[in-house]
Write an enzyme that holds these catalytic residues in place. Structure first.
Site, mmCIF file in Angstrom:
data_model
loop_
_atom_site.group_PDB
_atom_site.id
_atom_site.type_symbol
_atom_site.label_atom_id
_atom_site.label_comp_id
_atom_site.label_asym_id
_atom_site.label_seq_id
_atom_site.Cartn_x
_atom_site.Cartn_y
_atom_site.Cartn_z
ATOM 1 C CB CYS A 88 65.275 42.518 44.243
ATOM 2 S SG CYS A 88 63.625 43.011 43.685
ATOM 3 C CB CYS A 97 64.615 44.558 49.998
ATOM 4 S SG CYS A 97 63.278 43.425 50.406
ATOM 5 C CB CYS A 190 57.946 40.553 45.491
ATOM 6 S SG CYS A 190 58.300 41.039 47.193
ATOM 7 C CD GLN A 313 55.360 39.767 65.257
ATOM 8 O OE1 GLN A 313 55.942 40.246 64.289
ATOM 9 N NE2 GLN A 313 55.224 40.417 66.398
ATOM 10 C CE1 TYR A 342 48.875 49.283 73.337
ATOM 11 C CE2 TYR A 342 50.345 48.329 74.989
ATOM 12 C CZ TYR A 342 49.643 49.410 74.490
ATOM 13 O OH TYR A 342 49.697 50.626 75.136
ATOM 14 C CD GLU A 363 44.812 44.402 69.621
ATOM 15 O OE1 GLU A 363 44.610 45.234 68.723
ATOM 16 O OE2 GLU A 363 45.930 44.207 70.140
ATOM 17 C CG ASP A 412 54.421 42.998 70.536
ATOM 18 O OD1 ASP A 412 55.038 43.986 70.097
ATOM 19 O OD2 ASP A 412 54.288 41.936 69.885
ATOM 20 C CB CYS A 439 58.212 46.765 65.722
ATOM 21 S SG CYS A 439 56.841 47.945 65.767
#
Length: 481
Positions: A88, A97, A190, A313, A342, A363, A412, A439
């Site tokens: 890139c 990135c 991008c 996602q 969640y 949620e 999650d 995550c």
């Protein structure tokens, strides 16, 4: 990347004007946390971005503490045999990135190590051998959603003469730069999202310049064009959301009509009038201007309608692998009551519903719960129930008594992890198994330390959702002792 790369001599500290500290001829040893690489100089750890193990580099120190230093590469004296050429043109300036020079196998190894470090070395948790990380089939153009920001004063790169730039050349439409909330890098291409994402962004910028539409001034909160969101689906449909700082019907409709005419791929076009001081649209009205209200993704025959505020996602193909690991760890037989905490738009809940007696999803975002109910009905799923509210207020002993004790809990949560009150309710509910999807392995390890009072970790598997970055999803299975 600032500078270009310097020279040699095992350990040389040169103090230059303004007490600058330069480390020369430093060999990079390993990948470290937060996407940085590391070396040792006289017993002190040095962290540096954009480096690859085996590189010999000169480093300009930007932070010096007793036990560590941080800096950036001034010059690569000798590149590592592993180093790749970044693909890139924005590498080193754009905040994303950062692992482009790192071969993908080394990225996977580093993420596997990150999970081990957070759970075992730092978290001191007892875990079985961590299963191999699930790799992504695509390492570029894998995202289904990107947000771009309009800026009246873009980031000026090294070598550019600000005074020689026209007013149009000072405008930016792209990503925020590093830690600067008010600096936006004008993006030419991008590599994260497939076409027509780049074409739509470039067209929008040119139309705005040609027609005198004012870009937003993030500091002064003035201007017309604020943000744009591009969402793409595997079937080729595209959702575009343009955010304006105030209403100007003529200018707004002119841009939106031009986009509709230029891009027939746009199947859902929204606009938002956001006069707030922040860019979030979660509390703003999204107004459908053209096309369908949703785009759609499919997974194992299930269809998920995705609206302008829906969470899904961002790596569609990896989402299937992630949910498959979670379902495997849940070890459902068809007789279990499952709590999906969640739940977002209920994707995991619906994904496991055929293997469960009943699934209850909770949620915080009401719009997400409405999406979950709508998708569940459209998929003909009758054993899922969804509730909206703050998790620590919703998931109480009373809630469990009313809806039944779950045999399995899948959670999650956001990056911050779960509230301690939620952990205590889970311990009181005493499900047979829990599957914790995260995550952020650091906050996950903190939460697991609480849950492991009554549970043991019986399986761990990372999943790479974000190639070229240090971010990693991790799935942990817990069973009651």
């Amino acid at each position: 990347m600032r500078g270009r790369y310097a020279r040699t001599d095992m350990y040389t500290m040169a103090r230059k004007n303004r007490q600058e500290l330069i480390l020369e001829n430093i060999t990079i040893e390993a990948v470290a946390a937060e996407g940085k690489a590391m070396a040792h100089v006289d017993g002190v750890v040095v962290f540096v971005q954009f480096a690859v193990p085996g590189d010999v580099v000169d480093i300009k120190v930007t932070k010096k503490k007793k036990n560590y230093m941080e800096g950036f590469i001034l010059r690569i004296v000798k590149p590592s045999e592993h180093r790749l050429e970044p693909f890139c043109s924005h590498f080193g300036v754009c905040g994303g990135c950062k692992w482009q020079p790192l071969p993908y196998e080394m990225q996977l190894d580093a993420k596997q190590q990150q999970v081990y470090d957070q759970l075992v070395r730092i978290g001191h948790l007892e875990v079985p051998e961590i299963l191999p990380i699930v790799a992504s089939d695509e390492t570029s153009y894998y995202r289904n959603k990107l947000e771009f920001t309009f800026s009246q004063k873009r980031w000026i790169e090294d070598g550019e003469d600000l005074e020689a730039l026209s007013e149009a050349d000072r405008l930016g439409l792209g990503f925020h730069v590093g830690r600067f909330f008010d600096k936006v890098l004008d993006i030419k291409q991008c590599h994260l999202q497939k076409e027509p994402s780049n074409s739509i962004r470039l067209f929008t910028r040119k139309y705005a310049v040609d027609n005198g539409l004012e870009f937003y001034n993030i500091r002064d909160h003035t201007g017309f064009l604020r943000n744009m969101f591009v969402r793409t689906a595997e079937d080729g449909s595209v959702m575009l959301i343009i955010c304006f700082a105030h209403e100007d019907e003529k200018a707004r409709t002119g841009l939106l009509n031009a986009l509709v005419e230029a891009f027939p791929q746009i199947t859902s076009l929204y606009h938002v009038i956001n006069g707030k001081m922040n860019d979030s649209i979660s509390d703003q009205e999204c107004i459908l201007y053209h096309g369908e209200p949703d785009i759609c993704e499919s997974m194992e025959g299930l269809k998920f309608r995705i609206g302008p505020k829906s969470f899904y996602q961002t790596n569609t193909k990896q989402a299937y692998k992630l949910y498959s690991v979670a379902r495997e760890f849940a070890a459902l037989t068809g007789n279990e009551l499952v709590y999906d905490l969640y739940t977002g738009t209920g994707t995991i809940a619906q994904f496991v519903s055929s293997k469960a007696r009943k699934v209850i999803g909770i949620e915080y975002v009401p719009e997400a719960i409405e999406d979950a109910k709508r998708n569940s009905a459209a998929n003909g799923i009758t054993n899922c129930e969804f509730y909206a509210g703050d998790m620590k207020d919703m998931l109480t002993g009373e809630f469990v008594a009313r809806h039944g004790r779950p045999e399995v809990v899948i959670l999650d949560p956001p990056r911050a992890g779960i509230h301690p009150d939620v952990a205590e309710v889970l311990l009181q509910a005493a499900p047979d198994r829990m599957v914790y999807v995260s995550c952020n392995p650091a906050s996950q390890a903190r939460d697991l330390a609480i849950l492991c009072r009554d549970y043991k970790i019986t399986a761990v598997r990372p999943v790479d959702m974000f190639p070229q970055t240090h971010h990693v999803e991790n799935v942990v299975k817990l069973e009651r002792k």
